[in-house]
Structures are given as structure tokens and as C-alpha cells.
Write a protein that holds these residues in place. Sequence first.
Motif, PDB file in Angstrom:
ATOM      1  N   PRO A  24      -1.599  -4.229  -3.543  1.00 36.27           N
ATOM      2  CA  PRO A  24      -2.469  -3.455  -3.043  1.00 36.27           C
ATOM      3  C   PRO A  24      -3.356  -3.633  -1.838  1.00 36.27           C
ATOM      4  CG  PRO A  24      -2.477  -3.246  -5.333  1.00 36.27           C
ATOM      5  CD  PRO A  24      -2.077  -4.583  -4.907  1.00 36.27           C
ATOM      6  N   ALA A  26      -6.433  -2.278   1.271  1.00 27.86           N
ATOM      7  CA  ALA A  26      -7.018  -1.395   2.177  1.00 27.86           C
ATOM      8  C   ALA A  26      -7.862  -1.942   3.122  1.00 27.86           C
ATOM      9  CB  ALA A  26      -8.123  -0.582   0.953  1.00 27.86           C
ATOM     10  N   THR A  28      -9.677  -1.515   7.386  1.00 31.22           N
ATOM     11  CA  THR A  28      -9.979  -0.782   8.506  1.00 31.22           C
ATOM     12  C   THR A  28     -10.234  -1.736   9.550  1.00 31.22           C
ATOM     13  OG1 THR A  28     -11.026   1.027   7.459  1.00 31.22           O
ATOM     14  CG2 THR A  28     -11.556   0.786   9.516  1.00 31.22           C
ATOM     15  N   ARG A  46      -6.785   2.490  10.001  1.00 31.33           N
ATOM     16  CA  ARG A  46      -7.154   2.589   8.612  1.00 31.33           C
ATOM     17  C   ARG A  46      -5.836   2.465   7.988  1.00 31.33           C
ATOM     18  NH1 ARG A  46     -10.631   6.381  10.829  1.00 31.33           N
ATOM     19  NH2 ARG A  46     -12.772   5.716  10.685  1.00 31.33           N
ATOM     20  N   ASN A  48      -3.918   1.931   3.888  1.00 30.72           N
ATOM     21  CA  ASN A  48      -4.088   2.036   2.634  1.00 30.72           C
ATOM     22  C   ASN A  48      -2.742   1.929   2.056  1.00 30.72           C
ATOM     23  OD1 ASN A  48      -6.923   2.729   1.350  1.00 30.72           O
ATOM     24  ND2 ASN A  48      -6.625   3.857   3.065  1.00 30.72           N
ATOM     25  N   ASP A  49      -2.358   0.795   1.059  1.00 28.65           N
ATOM     26  CA  ASP A  49      -1.288   0.491   0.578  1.00 28.65           C
ATOM     27  C   ASP A  49      -1.101  -0.073  -0.761  1.00 28.65           C
ATOM     28  OD1 ASP A  49       1.362  -0.460  -0.084  1.00 28.65           O
ATOM     29  OD2 ASP A  49       1.835  -1.604   1.581  1.00 28.65           O
ATOM     30  N   THR A  50      -0.757   0.957  -1.782  1.00 31.64           N
ATOM     31  CA  THR A  50      -0.788   0.692  -3.260  1.00 31.64           C
ATOM     32  C   THR A  50       0.288  -0.233  -3.560  1.00 31.64           C
ATOM     33  OG1 THR A  50       0.755   2.378  -3.834  1.00 31.64           O
ATOM     34  CG2 THR A  50      -1.499   3.119  -3.613  1.00 31.64           C
ATOM     35  N   TYR A  54       2.125   3.953   1.068  1.00 33.39           N
ATOM     36  CA  TYR A  54       1.297   3.598   2.153  1.00 33.39           C
ATOM     37  C   TYR A  54       0.995   4.893   2.938  1.00 33.39           C
ATOM     38  CZ  TYR A  54       4.346   4.413   6.062  1.00 33.39           C
ATOM     39  OH  TYR A  54       5.075   5.110   6.938  1.00 33.39           O
ATOM     40  N   GLN A 260     -12.449  -5.200   4.762  1.00 32.98           N
ATOM     41  CA  GLN A 260     -11.178  -5.096   3.867  1.00 32.98           C
ATOM     42  C   GLN A 260     -11.902  -5.395   2.606  1.00 32.98           C
ATOM     43  OE1 GLN A 260      -8.367  -8.224   4.551  1.00 32.98           O
ATOM     44  NE2 GLN A 260      -9.666  -9.108   5.938  1.00 32.98           N
TER      45      GLN A 260
END
Length: 260
Positions: A24, A26, A28, A46, A48-50, A54, A260
Motif C-alpha cells: 500500500p 499514499a 502527494t 495524489r 493512493n494504492d491499496t 489505485y 508520503q
Amino acid sequence: MRLLRRVAATCGIVLMATSAAAAPVAATAQYLVSLSGTGIASVTIRLNDTGRRYAMAIDARITGLAQLVASGIAKVESAGVSNGRELVSEKFDLLTRAAGEDFTVSIEYAQKDVTAFIVTPPLINNIDRVALERRHLHGVNDMIAAFVLKGGGLDKSLCDRRLQIFTGLERFNVAMRFARADEATSKRTGYQGPVILCNIRYTPVSGHFTTSEVTNYLADSDRILIWYAPLATPGYFIPYRVLLTTSMGDLSMVLTELTQ
């Protein structure tokens, strides 16, 4: 509007690569876009990738002297599957707004095939535009889904990639190759440390205008360069700097802040 679209296109060129770890993340990232040393736009990205899904968003604003000839914004969103090896887009949306005019693109994908797309206002075809064909809409990704590189380490293998991109207007191919290992040392940027320099070759396929100076210039250029830097999360890499030589001077996009 033309300047704003060039900035958005530059952001798109920035975002060309693929992936391979499933941790994961997150982050910016803030960038400054300049033309011949003069700041013309600010860009916020920005991510976000779990590890399974994503989502990315880009906000760009014309700044500085560029406002004398254009003012406005560009917004891009991309979302889809993060399969551990790459980001695979399922939805892409673009909005540019300048001089009271909006331009939008919306694309839906399923397993790298385009299932639907809408461009508003629609682009007028003429004899100079290379026709989009159905076969060109298979095996493609959006120009944002390739923003994050995933790999085993910061080495030359990161640059060994061939991409097929559909923007809603154009289909083009990108070939990346390793140029050299480098070091980011400027204290004015958002990262200092090792980077990898990749050389980019752009090949238009369809949807473009044969008389377009920008398209022809990019296709002939051998100086589209991207330096990649690692994120704190192992296996993730983002552009540190992009450099594109144009008829008006060097167009540069540099990382100025990273959270981050």
C-alpha cells in the motif's frame, strides 16, 4: 486553451511506465512546470494504492507569465486495478477549463480494452486527422495509470518498457529505454538522492492530425527525458524531473515537494 492542453499533455508524457510490487502507498507530489526557465504552471499529483485498487488525481494551474496568454485549470482522475505488476485503468476523466470554455474526456476500460469514451465538445474530423480504428482500442491504458513505476529496484530495468496509450483523442505508443544512472542533488527540489534517467520515444498511431506541429515535433524528438526517483514504500518510483525540448525552449517539470 492550447497552452493549457500542452501542460496537460506534458503531465501525460510524465506519466508513462508500469509496475510490480503490491505494498500500500499514499503520496502527494508537487511539481513546477517551466518553459525556458520561467514558471508557467503548478501541478499536484495524489496517489493512493491499496495493492489491489489505485486512485490518482492531478490538478494543474497556469501560473506566472503564462497568465498573460492563458489562464485556467486542468484536472485528471484515473482509477482501476493494481494487480501487483501494473496499474490497469478502468476509468479516466480529464477536464480543462480556460477562457470560459470547458473541454472534457471520459473513458471506460475493461482489462485494457476501451469499452466507451466521450469527448465534449467532440473533435471535428477532417482529411488531416488519422482515423481511429477499433483495433487501436485494444490492449491500451490511460496516460495516468502508467505514472507509478513498480519494480524490484532503482536500476536500468525500470526503463525497459513499451506502452500503448489511448487518451480519448489519440492512440499512441511510447518506448522507454535506459539512459544512465544519475543523482538528484538540488536542495530546491523535493528529493535528493539516486535517480534513473529514461529516454522516451513517442510514436503516433491514430487520432492525431498529420499537420499538427506538436505531434510531428514529438514524433521526431530524441530528447524527451524522465528522471525517476523512489518513494519511501519499497518498489514504487515516481518522476523526479521531465525535460522536453520544444521550439519555444525547454519545457521542464520538476518535483518540488513530496509528502508520503
